[in-house]
Design an enzyme around this catalytic site. Structure first.
Site, PDB file in Angstrom:
ATOM      1  N   LYS A 209     -18.833  -1.672 -21.329  1.00 27.54           N
ATOM      2  CA  LYS A 209     -17.940  -1.074 -22.126  1.00 27.54           C
ATOM      3  C   LYS A 209     -17.929   0.424 -21.660  1.00 27.54           C
ATOM      4  O   LYS A 209     -18.557   1.346 -21.490  1.00 27.54           O
ATOM      5  CB  LYS A 209     -18.273  -0.874 -23.708  1.00 27.54           C
ATOM      6  CG  LYS A 209     -16.942  -0.205 -24.291  1.00 27.54           C
ATOM      7  CD  LYS A 209     -17.140   0.089 -25.576  1.00 27.54           C
ATOM      8  CE  LYS A 209     -17.374   1.559 -25.790  1.00 27.54           C
ATOM      9  NZ  LYS A 209     -16.295   2.539 -25.255  1.00 27.54           N
ATOM     10  N   GLU A 283     -30.152   6.369 -21.336  1.00 30.93           N
ATOM     11  CA  GLU A 283     -30.065   7.545 -20.413  1.00 30.93           C
ATOM     12  C   GLU A 283     -29.250   8.564 -21.274  1.00 30.93           C
ATOM     13  O   GLU A 283     -27.956   8.349 -21.328  1.00 30.93           O
ATOM     14  CB  GLU A 283     -29.199   7.246 -19.190  1.00 30.93           C
ATOM     15  CG  GLU A 283     -29.895   6.369 -18.068  1.00 30.93           C
ATOM     16  CD  GLU A 283     -30.852   6.731 -17.220  1.00 30.93           C
ATOM     17  OE1 GLU A 283     -31.135   7.928 -17.383  1.00 30.93           O
ATOM     18  OE2 GLU A 283     -31.285   5.889 -16.481  1.00 30.93           O
ATOM     19  N   GLU A 415     -27.193  20.768 -25.472  1.00 28.77           N
ATOM     20  CA  GLU A 415     -25.987  20.499 -24.460  1.00 28.77           C
ATOM     21  C   GLU A 415     -24.704  21.066 -24.679  1.00 28.77           C
ATOM     22  O   GLU A 415     -24.316  20.494 -25.491  1.00 28.77           O
ATOM     23  CB  GLU A 415     -26.301  18.961 -24.152  1.00 28.77           C
ATOM     24  CG  GLU A 415     -25.674  18.649 -23.019  1.00 28.77           C
ATOM     25  CD  GLU A 415     -25.758  17.146 -22.531  1.00 28.77           C
ATOM     26  OE1 GLU A 415     -25.555  16.274 -23.897  1.00 28.77           O
ATOM     27  OE2 GLU A 415     -25.938  16.619 -21.720  1.00 28.77           O
TER      28      GLU A 415
HETATM   29  P1  NAP Z   1     -21.210   9.199 -26.354  1.00 28.74           P
HETATM   30  O1  NAP Z   1     -20.497   9.837 -27.181  1.00 28.74           O
HETATM   31  O2  NAP Z   1     -22.680   8.915 -26.551  1.00 28.74           O
HETATM   32  O3  NAP Z   1     -20.516   7.931 -25.723  1.00 28.74           O
HETATM   33  C1  NAP Z   1     -21.151   7.239 -24.589  1.00 28.74           C
HETATM   34  C2  NAP Z   1     -20.646   5.904 -24.701  1.00 28.74           C
HETATM   35  O4  NAP Z   1     -21.101   5.175 -25.989  1.00 28.74           O
HETATM   36  C3  NAP Z   1     -19.077   5.842 -24.757  1.00 28.74           C
HETATM   37  O5  NAP Z   1     -18.668   4.552 -24.133  1.00 28.74           O
HETATM   38  C4  NAP Z   1     -18.706   5.526 -26.342  1.00 28.74           C
HETATM   39  O6  NAP Z   1     -17.622   5.037 -26.805  1.00 28.74           O
HETATM   40  C5  NAP Z   1     -19.933   4.798 -26.750  1.00 28.74           C
HETATM   41  N1  NAP Z   1     -20.170   4.612 -28.129  1.00 28.74           N
HETATM   42  C6  NAP Z   1     -19.983   5.656 -28.988  1.00 28.74           C
HETATM   43  N2  NAP Z   1     -20.350   5.609 -30.079  1.00 28.74           N
HETATM   44  C7  NAP Z   1     -21.036   4.523 -30.007  1.00 28.74           C
HETATM   45  C8  NAP Z   1     -21.858   3.604 -30.948  1.00 28.74           C
HETATM   46  N3  NAP Z   1     -21.965   3.969 -32.271  1.00 28.74           N
HETATM   47  N4  NAP Z   1     -22.409   2.436 -30.602  1.00 28.74           N
HETATM   48  C9  NAP Z   1     -22.354   2.149 -29.269  1.00 28.74           C
HETATM   49  N5  NAP Z   1     -21.816   2.652 -28.475  1.00 28.74           N
HETATM   50  C10 NAP Z   1     -20.954   3.974 -28.815  1.00 28.74           C
HETATM   51  O7  NAP Z   1     -21.496  10.147 -25.107  1.00 28.74           O
HETATM   52  P2  NAP Z   1     -20.147  11.037 -24.215  1.00 28.74           P
HETATM   53  O8  NAP Z   1     -19.773  12.138 -24.948  1.00 28.74           O
HETATM   54  O9  NAP Z   1     -19.254  10.030 -23.825  1.00 28.74           O
HETATM   55  O10 NAP Z   1     -20.894  11.545 -23.119  1.00 28.74           O
HETATM   56  C11 NAP Z   1     -21.449  12.478 -22.775  1.00 28.74           C
HETATM   57  C12 NAP Z   1     -22.937  12.384 -23.002  1.00 28.74           C
HETATM   58  O11 NAP Z   1     -23.665  11.432 -22.086  1.00 28.74           O
HETATM   59  C13 NAP Z   1     -23.779  13.466 -22.608  1.00 28.74           C
HETATM   60  O12 NAP Z   1     -24.535  13.870 -23.901  1.00 28.74           O
HETATM   61  C14 NAP Z   1     -24.547  13.402 -21.517  1.00 28.74           C
HETATM   62  O13 NAP Z   1     -25.819  14.079 -21.235  1.00 28.74           O
HETATM   63  C15 NAP Z   1     -24.816  11.832 -21.827  1.00 28.74           C
HETATM   64  N6  NAP Z   1     -25.023  11.368 -20.189  1.00 28.74           N
HETATM   65  C16 NAP Z   1     -26.260  10.995 -20.001  1.00 28.74           C
HETATM   66  C17 NAP Z   1     -26.338  10.405 -18.416  1.00 28.74           C
HETATM   67  C18 NAP Z   1     -27.776  10.274 -18.184  1.00 28.74           C
HETATM   68  O14 NAP Z   1     -27.875   9.602 -17.083  1.00 28.74           O
HETATM   69  N7  NAP Z   1     -28.876  10.697 -18.847  1.00 28.74           N
HETATM   70  C19 NAP Z   1     -25.330  10.314 -17.499  1.00 28.74           C
HETATM   71  C20 NAP Z   1     -24.023  10.601 -18.184  1.00 28.74           C
HETATM   72  C21 NAP Z   1     -23.975  11.073 -19.488  1.00 28.74           C
HETATM   73  P3  NAP Z   1     -16.172   6.013 -26.666  1.00 28.74           P
HETATM   74  O15 NAP Z   1     -16.226   6.786 -25.459  1.00 28.74           O
HETATM   75  O16 NAP Z   1     -15.196   5.305 -26.280  1.00 28.74           O
HETATM   76  O17 NAP Z   1     -16.360   6.638 -27.859  1.00 28.74           O
END
Ligand code: NAP
Ligand code: MG
Length: 503
Positions: A209, A283, A415
């Protein structure tokens, strides 16, 4: 001994060699430049379906959402929203494809990965523009980093597919099964490649996804999978928001969850998966430290710091968002940082001279602005940077850094995921290490010094999955990437990353 050509020359010394008619040659296409990437506008359909069992299908609920270009706020396409039933169909397709795919000799699986890698290269311009339009990152980054690295991940893992027994001697490598993979919006195609390439190289099948705001390149990858004849069901791509991700996490037919995203959602997933037999890698977020010692090459370090925080508008999990500078060079570093940062161009991400593009979404811009306010309220001093006016439309944020930051300030602890740097100082190496480690996160760090012994001593004592030495934000499919503490567990890339996809 003279040749016929020498003789001919000496016989008519004034006769110039025949001239190439440059105008005629240009007209014939010989000397024409390839079009600039941003001039190739990819075709974008009005609406996209779900990629299940090798075909695009409509969502059972008929629900759709839109994805926009954050630099213009224009709608790009309508995207299908997968519900539990759609996720179930995708998991069933992945399960049905698993026996044949995992039984295929590694060298045969490899051929598919090579084909995907080559198609990514062949369609690189289109993919780079699409990535920039859907997510807001500067074209020079999608063109030079995201797309080439995505192809590199498929090439790298294609090479492993028939050598798994050598990667893990004494172990009979078997796939884990059906993998549910959930990715964020900051590196949409690259994160899809990080997840899919090792999984299918090891004989697993996947349901992936993409993030709600950046689904278009993952859907192009689905097209590529169909185009190169990947057996149906090996890769399934379901679009949707958090609920679709949760449906994947909670589906009983999934053997492994690989998640990249926020620590908050990572914790929810860890809780959901804990009572099940599913394997899990996470991650998550970061608050990574860049440490500059007084003996460092300061100009080089300033370049690395700029790269570390303003790359992809700071939408980088391992962004070097905390800067620790040894006290004796603090003023010099701040002055150089201000001068360098003034030159950053903020604006149209499709302009190849742009350094800082659009913030991915309105919601993310609001989050960043909240932190900018809190930084000022808590008493830190903000230095706005970047040249030119911000575009009137779209989600833009001027990059900045804060001085006078205390470790207790929110901008030093949480963050932000935007182009905002917190500058702090230290006196001794001991203090630098303890302050850098004083965070719940542990994704990455950078160390800048001329002394080899200091490099190794500091790197060893930092609680970070990746430590860059006199450089920052360098990625390679051969290097494992992943976190400590609340930045998650498990590694992606390298032999460690493969291991996560083997039973
Ligand atoms: P996020 O809100 O956690 O979303 C990540 C993914 O999870 C998206 O596809 C999101 O869908 C989905 N999601 C949301 N709620 C969910 C749930 N309850 N169950 C399962 N999946 C769910 O994070 P983001 O704001 O998109 O991304 C930013 C974050 O990612 C930052 O904290 C960053 O540090 C982290 N990140 C970490 C790495 C790493 O390698 N460590 C790399 C890149 C980013 P939707 O977007 O459609 O809501
Ligand atoms: Mg979008």
């Amino acid at each position: 001994m003279s040749t016929a050509a020498d003789r001919a020359r000496s016989e008519s010394p004034t006769q110039a060699p025949p001239r190439l008619d440059l105008r005629a040659a240009a007209g014939s296409g010989i000397f024409e430049y390839a079009p600039a990437p941003e001039s190739v506008r990819p075709a974008i359909a009005d609406r996209y379906g779900l990629f299940i069992n090798g075909r695009f299908t409509d969502p059972t609920s008929s629900k759709r959402f839109t994805t926009i270009n954050p630099a213009t706020e224009q709608t790009l396409a309508e995207i299908a929203e997968a519900n539990e039933q759609d996720v179930d169909a995708a998991v069933k397709a992945a399960r049905a494809a698993l026996p044949a795919w995992s039984a295929l000799p590694g060298k045969e699986r490899a051929k598919y990965l090579y084909r995907i890698a080559r198609r990514l290269q062949e369609r690189a311009r289109e993919l780079a523009v699409l990535e920039t339009m859907d997510g807001g990152k500067p074209i020079k980054e999608s063109r030079d980093v995201d797309i080439p690295l995505a192809a590199a991940h498929f090439f790298h893992h294609a090479g492993w597919a028939d050598k798994l027994q050598y990667a893990f001697p004494g172990r009979e490598p078997k796939p884990v099964g059906v993998c549910g993979q959930i990715i964020p919006w900051n590196f949409p195609l690259l994160m899809a490649a990080w997840k899919i390439a090792p999984a299918i190289a090891c004989g697993n099948t996947v349901v992936l996804k993409p993030a709600e705001t950046t689904p278009l390149t993952a859907l192009r990858l689905a097209e590529i999978c169909a185009e190169i004849g990947l057996p149906p069901g090996v890769v399934n791509i379901v679009t949707g928001a958090g609920a679709t991700g949760a449906a994947i996490v909670n589906h009983p037919g999934i053997d492994k969850i690989a998640f990249t995203g926020s620590t908050e959602v990572g914790k929810l997933i860890a809780r959901a998966v804990a009572p099940t037999r599913k394997r899990l890698t996470l991650e998550l977020g970061g608050k990574s430290a860049n440490i500059i010692f007084e003996d460092a090459s300061i100009d080089q370090a300033v370049e690395g710091i700029v790269e570390g925080i303003y790359f992809n508008q700071g939408h980088v999990c391992c962004a070097g968002s905390r800067l620790f500078v040894q006290e004796s060079i603090l003023d010099t570093v701040i002055a150089k940082l201000r001068d360098r940062m003034r030159t950053l161009r903020v604006g149209d991400p499709l302009d190849k001279n742009t350094d800082v593009g659009a913030i991915n979404s309105k919601a993310q811009l609001a989050t960043i602005e909240k932190y900018l306010e809190s930084g000022a309220e808590e008493g830190a001093e903000r230095h706005d940077c970047g040249s030119g006016e911000l575009p009137a439309k779209g989600y833009f944020c001027r990059p900045c850094f804060f001085t006078g930051v205390q470790p207790s300030h929110a901008i030093a602890r949480e963050e932000i995921f935007g182009p905002v740097l917190a500058v702090m100082s230290f006196r001794t190496p001991e203090e630098a290490i303890s302050r850098a480690n004083n965070t719940p996160f542990g994704l990455a760090a950078g160390v800048w010094t001329d002394k080899g012994s200091k490099i190794f001593d500091t790197a060893r004592r930092l609680d970070a999955g990746v430590v860059w030495l006199n450089t920052y934000n360098k990625f390679d499919p051969t290097s494992p990437f992943g976190g400590f503490k609340e930045s998650g567990f498990g590694r992606e890339g390298g032999r460690h990353g493969l291991s996560a996809y083997l039973a």
